[in-house]
Design a protein around this motif. Structure first.
Motif, short mmCIF file in Angstrom:
data_model
loop_
_atom_site.label_atom_id
_atom_site.label_comp_id
_atom_site.label_asym_id
_atom_site.label_seq_id
_atom_site.Cartn_x
_atom_site.Cartn_y
_atom_site.Cartn_z
N UNK A 185 60.74 39.26 34.46
CA UNK A 185 60.21 40.50 33.89
C UNK A 185 58.73 40.65 34.16
N UNK A 186 57.98 39.57 34.06
CA UNK A 186 56.55 39.59 34.32
C UNK A 186 56.27 39.94 35.78
N UNK A 187 57.03 39.33 36.69
CA UNK A 187 56.82 39.60 38.11
C UNK A 187 57.27 41.00 38.51
N UNK A 188 58.37 41.46 37.91
CA UNK A 188 58.88 42.78 38.25
C UNK A 188 58.00 43.89 37.73
N UNK A 189 57.51 43.71 36.52
CA UNK A 189 56.67 44.74 35.91
C UNK A 189 55.63 44.07 35.02
N UNK A 190 54.51 43.66 35.61
CA UNK A 190 53.47 43.00 34.81
C UNK A 190 52.97 43.92 33.69
N UNK A 191 52.57 43.34 32.56
CA UNK A 191 52.06 44.14 31.44
C UNK A 191 50.83 44.94 31.87
N UNK A 192 50.62 46.06 31.20
CA UNK A 192 49.47 46.91 31.49
C UNK A 192 48.15 46.24 31.12
N UNK A 193 48.18 45.43 30.08
CA UNK A 193 46.96 44.76 29.65
C UNK A 193 46.84 43.40 30.35
N UNK A 194 45.61 42.92 30.44
CA UNK A 194 45.38 41.62 31.07
C UNK A 194 45.88 40.51 30.15
N UNK A 195 46.62 39.59 30.71
CA UNK A 195 47.15 38.45 29.96
C UNK A 195 46.18 37.29 30.13
N UNK A 196 45.60 36.84 29.01
CA UNK A 196 44.62 35.76 29.06
C UNK A 196 45.28 34.40 29.27
N UNK A 197 46.48 34.21 28.68
CA UNK A 197 47.17 32.93 28.80
C UNK A 197 48.63 33.20 29.11
N UNK A 198 49.00 33.00 30.35
CA UNK A 198 50.36 33.32 30.81
C UNK A 198 51.41 32.48 30.09
N UNK A 199 51.13 31.21 29.86
CA UNK A 199 52.10 30.34 29.19
C UNK A 199 52.41 30.83 27.78
N UNK A 200 51.40 31.20 27.03
CA UNK A 200 51.63 31.70 25.68
C UNK A 200 52.40 33.01 25.71
#
Length: 165
Positions: free
Chosen positions: A44-59
């Protein structure tokens, strides 16, 4: 897919993937389905990354995978209730935390879901309060409150279950 997303994902898979799968298993109570949930969150992240910047991908992936898995449980539970009404019950059980000390397992699973999620992210995955707050979309004060309550409950439960006197 941008170069930054590809690099972030490669780093995540190489260093944090196993810990995130374990955390999702602890948060949801089902290690068996945790890898699939994490992989679904990655896709889901690769197909449609969130609009906001993700500071910590693991969390972020831990929270998304846990939420998706809980949604799947709700659907499955509703199906099982419907089957039970007509006399068909699924007897399959899953003891996802069997590798943990039985007292710790009981104490963790007894926590309310938000406290359990915050505790696993903070104490087992070593994420900061701010990282957890960002991933959950809540304030850092909310996370601190959840962690405080989780610590109180865990301390009380584990103290009661200490049979050494």
């Amino acid at each position: 897919m941008t170069q930054t997303i590809a690099v972030d994902m490669e780093s995540f898979v190489a260093t944090e993937y196993p810990q995130v799968v374990a955390a999702v298993g602890l948060i949801t109570g089902n290690r068996q389905d945790a890898p699939d949930a994490v992989q679904d969150a990655i896709v889901g992240y690769l197909a449609k990354p969130p609009n906001r910047e993700i500071q910590n991908l693991a969390a972020w992936i831990t929270v998304v995978a846990s939420n998706r898995l809980r949604d799947a449980y709700r659907s499955r539970d509703a199906e099982q209730r419907a089957l039970a009404k007509v006399g068909l019950v699924d007897e399959a059980g899953d003891d996802a935390l069997s590798s943990f000390d039985i007292d710790v397992k009981r104490a963790l699973t007894a926590l309310p879901p938000k406290q359990r999620e915050a505790a696993v992210l903070h104490y087992l995955l070593d994420h900061s309060v701010n990282t957890i707050a960002e991933a959950l979309g809540v304030s850092s004060g909310t996370v601190e409150t959840q962690l405080f309550r989780a610590r109180q409950t865990l301390a009380m439960k584990l103290r009661k279950e200490d049979h050494r006197g």
